[in-house]
Design a protein around this motif. Structure first.
Motif, PDB file in Angstrom:
ATOM      1  N   UNK A 102      -9.734   3.897 -38.836  1.00 47.96           N
ATOM      2  CA  UNK A 102      -8.071   3.065 -38.777  1.00 47.96           C
ATOM      3  C   UNK A 102      -7.143   4.298 -39.104  1.00 47.96           C
ATOM      4  N   UNK A 103      -5.690   3.449 -38.335  1.00 47.74           N
ATOM      5  CA  UNK A 103      -4.889   4.660 -38.477  1.00 47.74           C
ATOM      6  C   UNK A 103      -4.318   4.725 -39.576  1.00 47.74           C
ATOM      7  N   UNK A 104      -4.409   6.034 -40.790  1.00 45.36           N
ATOM      8  CA  UNK A 104      -3.436   5.959 -41.961  1.00 45.36           C
ATOM      9  C   UNK A 104      -2.368   6.952 -41.766  1.00 45.36           C
ATOM     10  N   UNK A 105      -2.114   7.648 -40.446  1.00 50.56           N
ATOM     11  CA  UNK A 105      -0.363   8.363 -40.102  1.00 50.56           C
ATOM     12  C   UNK A 105      -0.628   8.521 -38.495  1.00 50.56           C
ATOM     13  N   UNK A 106       0.527   8.111 -37.773  1.00 46.29           N
ATOM     14  CA  UNK A 106       0.871   7.818 -37.007  1.00 46.29           C
ATOM     15  C   UNK A 106       1.191   9.108 -36.612  1.00 46.29           C
ATOM     16  N   UNK A 107       0.409   9.080 -35.505  1.00 50.73           N
ATOM     17  CA  UNK A 107       0.680  10.811 -34.394  1.00 50.73           C
ATOM     18  C   UNK A 107       2.425  10.439 -34.289  1.00 50.73           C
ATOM     19  N   UNK A 108       2.703  11.775 -34.320  1.00 49.65           N
ATOM     20  CA  UNK A 108       4.217  12.142 -33.561  1.00 49.65           C
ATOM     21  C   UNK A 108       4.071  13.180 -32.783  1.00 49.65           C
ATOM     22  N   UNK A 109       5.077  13.782 -32.449  1.00 49.03           N
ATOM     23  CA  UNK A 109       5.797  14.694 -31.277  1.00 49.03           C
ATOM     24  C   UNK A 109       4.829  16.079 -31.364  1.00 49.03           C
ATOM     25  N   UNK A 110       4.909  16.168 -32.549  1.00 46.12           N
ATOM     26  CA  UNK A 110       4.498  17.553 -32.917  1.00 46.12           C
ATOM     27  C   UNK A 110       3.359  17.615 -34.407  1.00 46.12           C
ATOM     28  N   UNK A 111       2.654  16.400 -34.478  1.00 47.84           N
ATOM     29  CA  UNK A 111       1.438  16.336 -34.976  1.00 47.84           C
ATOM     30  C   UNK A 111       0.873  14.958 -35.149  1.00 47.84           C
TER      31      UNK A 111
END
Length: 265
Positions: A102-111
């Motif tokens: 599962x996605x534990x930390x969502x993506x950002x524009x720079x991560x």
């Protein structure tokens, strides 16, 4: 030379000289050099826009060169930020395995996003209380353990992968009014039934036990040419009026038996 011949001389007038322009470096660069007969030519140095970066730096005699910055797609993130002289670097986003992660930390524009392995419930001791989502872990809870000691409880609903077992307290048969028809098991309830009540013309021929009902049998009725030389069991004579003797249940007996009347001729 600081000057150049702007106009040649004639037999009637002297030559005309003009001062060469001096390019304002780095805001300007020299497009054409100064000569004896031509002026130096300067031009504004190019300025890269906010969506560009510098690929070639300007010199005194050459312009700056710019290129458009790379644009990361929706499936990418900025792994290396751009600078005035370098392009941004884009990397593909990690894709979580929907079966195991599962996605534990969502993506950002720079991560990048972070994927974590899903918790696996132990089927022997746990059940899944909350199913996993793309961005939430599976939740496991301990299975309820029925107290089967002396069959205090039984399992009414068996445990499943996504449901807890349901334990219910067994009924306790009232020893004075009931007997146990069916004994409890780990997965079935005890069944109690009301004891048979002997009627006024019956007597208890077989006493009840914890697991069996009492038996009632019809009393023998003395005929007009007979007399009762022994009252029925579990009865006691308390009075006699004329030809009628009344018998009631002795207080010393545990089983309830109704009052009956016997007539003597």
């Amino acid at each position: 030379a600081q000057q150049y011949v702007e106009k040649n001389n004639t037999q009637f007038e002297d030559r005309a000289c003009a001062t060469h322009d001096v390019c304002d470096v780095p805001l300007q660069y020299e497009v054409s050099p100064a000569t004896e007969y031509h002026a130096r030519t300067c031009a504004l140095t190019r300025v890269c826009s906010a969506v560009e970066y510098e690929t070639v730096a300007p010199t005194d005699t050459s312009n700056r060169e710019c290129e458009l910055l790379s644009l990361c797609t929706a499936a990418q993130f900025i792994a290396v930020p751009h600078s005035t002289t370098s392009d941004r670097g884009c990397n593909n986003l990690t894709v979580c395995d929907p079966v195991q992660q599962y996605e534990s930390t969502a993506a950002t524009a720079s991560s990048d996003r972070t994927c974590t392995n899903l918790t696996v419930c132990d089927a022997s001791t746990q059940w899944e209380s909350a199913a996993p989502l793309y961005n939430a872990n599976r939740e496991c809870r301990p299975l309820t353990v029925c107290n089967v000691s002396a069959f205090y409880e039984y399992e009414q609903v068996a445990a499943g992968p996504s449901n807890d077992r349901v334990c219910v307290v067994n009924d306790v048969c009232d020893d004075l009014l009931q007997y146990e028809l069916l004994p409890p098991t780990v997965s079935s309830a005890r069944v109690c039934r009301d004891l048979s009540q002997c009627g006024p013309n019956e007597y208890m021929s077989v006493e009840k036990t914890y697991t069996t009902d009492r038996d009632c049998t019809v009393l023998t009725q003395c005929g007009k040419d007979e007399w009762e030389n022994a009252p029925p069991q579990d009865w006691a004579a308390v009075s006699q009026a004329g030809a009628v003797s009344e018998f009631v249940l002795s207080e010393s007996l545990a089983e309830p038996i109704s009052t009956r009347f016997l007539r003597f001729d």
